[in-house]
Design a protein around this motif. Structure first.
Motif, PDB file in Angstrom:
ATOM      1  N   TYR A  29      22.322 -88.964  26.940  1.00 32.80           N
ATOM      2  CA  TYR A  29      21.544 -89.483  28.098  1.00 32.80           C
ATOM      3  C   TYR A  29      20.549 -90.467  27.743  1.00 32.80           C
ATOM      4  O   TYR A  29      20.013 -90.381  27.093  1.00 32.80           O
ATOM      5  CB  TYR A  29      21.111 -88.432  28.956  1.00 32.80           C
ATOM      6  CG  TYR A  29      20.342 -88.649  30.176  1.00 32.80           C
ATOM      7  CD1 TYR A  29      20.805 -89.047  31.192  1.00 32.80           C
ATOM      8  CD2 TYR A  29      18.781 -88.724  30.083  1.00 32.80           C
ATOM      9  CE1 TYR A  29      20.306 -89.400  32.296  1.00 32.80           C
ATOM     10  CE2 TYR A  29      17.954 -88.914  31.387  1.00 32.80           C
ATOM     11  CZ  TYR A  29      18.786 -89.237  32.410  1.00 32.80           C
ATOM     12  OH  TYR A  29      18.273 -89.748  33.505  1.00 32.80           O
ATOM     13  N   SER A  30      20.468 -91.620  28.572  1.00 32.58           N
ATOM     14  CA  SER A  30      19.638 -92.653  28.203  1.00 32.58           C
ATOM     15  C   SER A  30      18.604 -92.455  29.445  1.00 32.58           C
ATOM     16  O   SER A  30      18.776 -92.377  30.599  1.00 32.58           O
ATOM     17  CB  SER A  30      20.172 -94.089  28.370  1.00 32.58           C
ATOM     18  OG  SER A  30      21.007 -94.510  27.323  1.00 32.58           O
ATOM     19  N   ASP A  40       2.768 -81.222  15.327  1.00 26.76           N
ATOM     20  CA  ASP A  40       2.536 -79.957  15.490  1.00 26.76           C
ATOM     21  C   ASP A  40       3.745 -78.969  16.133  1.00 26.76           C
ATOM     22  O   ASP A  40       3.478 -77.951  16.708  1.00 26.76           O
ATOM     23  CB  ASP A  40       1.363 -79.481  16.459  1.00 26.76           C
ATOM     24  CG  ASP A  40       0.113 -80.146  15.764  1.00 26.76           C
ATOM     25  OD1 ASP A  40      -0.231 -80.320  14.605  1.00 26.76           O
ATOM     26  OD2 ASP A  40      -0.919 -80.681  16.591  1.00 26.76           O
ATOM     27  N   GLU A  41       4.756 -79.575  15.873  1.00 28.97           N
ATOM     28  CA  GLU A  41       6.127 -78.986  16.258  1.00 28.97           C
ATOM     29  C   GLU A  41       6.295 -78.630  17.749  1.00 28.97           C
ATOM     30  O   GLU A  41       6.720 -77.377  17.845  1.00 28.97           O
ATOM     31  CB  GLU A  41       6.537 -77.488  15.342  1.00 28.97           C
ATOM     32  CG  GLU A  41       6.507 -77.893  13.880  1.00 28.97           C
ATOM     33  CD  GLU A  41       6.693 -76.562  12.894  1.00 28.97           C
ATOM     34  OE1 GLU A  41       7.320 -75.751  13.513  1.00 28.97           O
ATOM     35  OE2 GLU A  41       6.358 -76.996  11.806  1.00 28.97           O
ATOM     36  N   MET A  42       5.881 -79.577  18.486  1.00 27.28           N
ATOM     37  CA  MET A  42       5.944 -79.638  19.978  1.00 27.28           C
ATOM     38  C   MET A  42       7.470 -79.148  20.246  1.00 27.28           C
ATOM     39  O   MET A  42       8.374 -79.590  19.750  1.00 27.28           O
ATOM     40  CB  MET A  42       5.836 -80.960  20.380  1.00 27.28           C
ATOM     41  CG  MET A  42       5.877 -81.029  21.797  1.00 27.28           C
ATOM     42  SD  MET A  42       5.666 -82.906  22.481  1.00 27.28           S
ATOM     43  CE  MET A  42       3.701 -83.190  22.536  1.00 27.28           C
ATOM     44  N   THR A  43       7.426 -78.371  21.377  1.00 24.43           N
ATOM     45  CA  THR A  43       8.942 -77.661  21.811  1.00 24.43           C
ATOM     46  C   THR A  43       9.317 -78.891  22.651  1.00 24.43           C
ATOM     47  O   THR A  43       8.620 -79.631  23.193  1.00 24.43           O
ATOM     48  CB  THR A  43       8.672 -76.460  22.670  1.00 24.43           C
ATOM     49  OG1 THR A  43       7.945 -76.738  23.672  1.00 24.43           O
ATOM     50  CG2 THR A  43       8.222 -75.607  21.356  1.00 24.43           C
ATOM     51  N   GLN A  44      10.801 -78.552  22.994  1.00 22.50           N
ATOM     52  CA  GLN A  44      11.202 -79.733  23.934  1.00 22.50           C
ATOM     53  C   GLN A  44      10.457 -79.233  25.238  1.00 22.50           C
ATOM     54  O   GLN A  44      10.940 -80.316  26.047  1.00 22.50           O
ATOM     55  CB  GLN A  44      12.785 -79.289  24.009  1.00 22.50           C
ATOM     56  CG  GLN A  44      13.433 -79.765  22.675  1.00 22.50           C
ATOM     57  CD  GLN A  44      14.783 -79.192  22.437  1.00 22.50           C
ATOM     58  OE1 GLN A  44      15.133 -78.311  23.152  1.00 22.50           O
ATOM     59  NE2 GLN A  44      15.919 -80.101  21.986  1.00 22.50           N
ATOM     60  N   THR A  92      14.292 -90.998  17.858  1.00 26.05           N
ATOM     61  CA  THR A  92      13.420 -90.034  16.937  1.00 26.05           C
ATOM     62  C   THR A  92      12.535 -89.186  17.453  1.00 26.05           C
ATOM     63  O   THR A  92      11.685 -88.760  16.867  1.00 26.05           O
ATOM     64  CB  THR A  92      12.531 -91.220  15.984  1.00 26.05           C
ATOM     65  OG1 THR A  92      11.600 -91.837  16.782  1.00 26.05           O
ATOM     66  CG2 THR A  92      13.576 -92.155  15.163  1.00 26.05           C
ATOM     67  N   ILE A  93      13.134 -88.681  18.533  1.00 26.36           N
ATOM     68  CA  ILE A  93      12.212 -87.648  19.229  1.00 26.36           C
ATOM     69  C   ILE A  93      12.045 -86.323  18.715  1.00 26.36           C
ATOM     70  O   ILE A  93      10.913 -85.829  18.714  1.00 26.36           O
ATOM     71  CB  ILE A  93      12.639 -87.491  20.670  1.00 26.36           C
ATOM     72  CG1 ILE A  93      12.736 -88.493  21.595  1.00 26.36           C
ATOM     73  CG2 ILE A  93      12.096 -86.488  21.446  1.00 26.36           C
ATOM     74  CD1 ILE A  93      13.466 -88.703  23.037  1.00 26.36           C
ATOM     75  N   ARG A  94      13.268 -86.001  17.870  1.00 25.89           N
ATOM     76  CA  ARG A  94      13.271 -84.478  17.393  1.00 25.89           C
ATOM     77  C   ARG A  94      12.095 -84.718  16.088  1.00 25.89           C
ATOM     78  O   ARG A  94      11.513 -83.894  15.918  1.00 25.89           O
ATOM     79  CB  ARG A  94      14.316 -84.197  16.702  1.00 25.89           C
ATOM     80  CG  ARG A  94      14.294 -82.818  16.184  1.00 25.89           C
ATOM     81  CD  ARG A  94      15.871 -82.351  15.654  1.00 25.89           C
ATOM     82  NE  ARG A  94      15.820 -81.041  15.424  1.00 25.89           N
ATOM     83  CZ  ARG A  94      16.675 -80.140  15.043  1.00 25.89           C
ATOM     84  NH1 ARG A  94      17.745 -80.533  15.614  1.00 25.89           N
ATOM     85  NH2 ARG A  94      16.321 -78.935  14.261  1.00 25.89           N
ATOM     86  N   THR A 154      16.955 -82.142  30.138  1.00 27.44           N
ATOM     87  CA  THR A 154      17.041 -83.770  30.021  1.00 27.44           C
ATOM     88  C   THR A 154      16.429 -84.228  28.895  1.00 27.44           C
ATOM     89  O   THR A 154      17.171 -84.923  27.957  1.00 27.44           O
ATOM     90  CB  THR A 154      16.055 -84.362  31.187  1.00 27.44           C
ATOM     91  OG1 THR A 154      16.653 -83.870  32.463  1.00 27.44           O
ATOM     92  CG2 THR A 154      15.789 -85.790  30.878  1.00 27.44           C
ATOM     93  N   ILE A 155      15.554 -83.542  28.221  1.00 32.97           N
ATOM     94  CA  ILE A 155      14.919 -83.761  26.833  1.00 32.97           C
ATOM     95  C   ILE A 155      16.127 -83.601  25.626  1.00 32.97           C
ATOM     96  O   ILE A 155      16.519 -84.471  24.991  1.00 32.97           O
ATOM     97  CB  ILE A 155      13.979 -82.988  26.300  1.00 32.97           C
ATOM     98  CG1 ILE A 155      12.629 -83.226  27.424  1.00 32.97           C
ATOM     99  CG2 ILE A 155      13.287 -83.250  24.969  1.00 32.97           C
ATOM    100  CD1 ILE A 155      12.100 -84.804  27.175  1.00 32.97           C
ATOM    101  N   ILE A 156      16.951 -82.632  25.957  1.00 32.17           N
ATOM    102  CA  ILE A 156      18.004 -82.193  24.962  1.00 32.17           C
ATOM    103  C   ILE A 156      19.199 -83.278  25.057  1.00 32.17           C
ATOM    104  O   ILE A 156      19.523 -83.655  23.955  1.00 32.17           O
ATOM    105  CB  ILE A 156      18.498 -80.705  25.400  1.00 32.17           C
ATOM    106  CG1 ILE A 156      17.478 -79.663  25.277  1.00 32.17           C
ATOM    107  CG2 ILE A 156      20.049 -80.597  24.657  1.00 32.17           C
ATOM    108  CD1 ILE A 156      17.971 -78.219  25.732  1.00 32.17           C
TER     109      ILE A 156
END
Length: 71
Positions: free
Chosen positions: A45-46, A19-23, A10-12, A36-38
């Protein structure tokens, strides 16, 4: 195209509510690349256990609120 992992996340959603943190901001905070986040968000990717704990800590939630395992 690589197969998706059985781990969803549920990262997105968590980034949006933080506060709409960017990747890139999340990547910087846990010490990985934006790519990596993407890949983690898209289920390609785990993350390592350490990265998973760091992600949960950034959002102030438990691991199970971030990651779900679907066997």
């Amino acid at each position: 195209m690589p197969a998706k992992t059985p781990i969803t996340n549920t990262i997105r959603t968590l980034r949006f509510h933080k506060d709409e943190m960017t990747q890139q901001e999340l990547a910087d905070r846990i010490g990985v690349t934006r790519q990596t986040i993407i890949a983690i968000e898209q289920g390609r990717y785990s993350p390592s256990l350490e990265a998973a704990f760091k992600i949960a800590r950034v959002f102030g939630v438990g691991l199970e609120e971030v990651f779900q395992y679907e066997a």
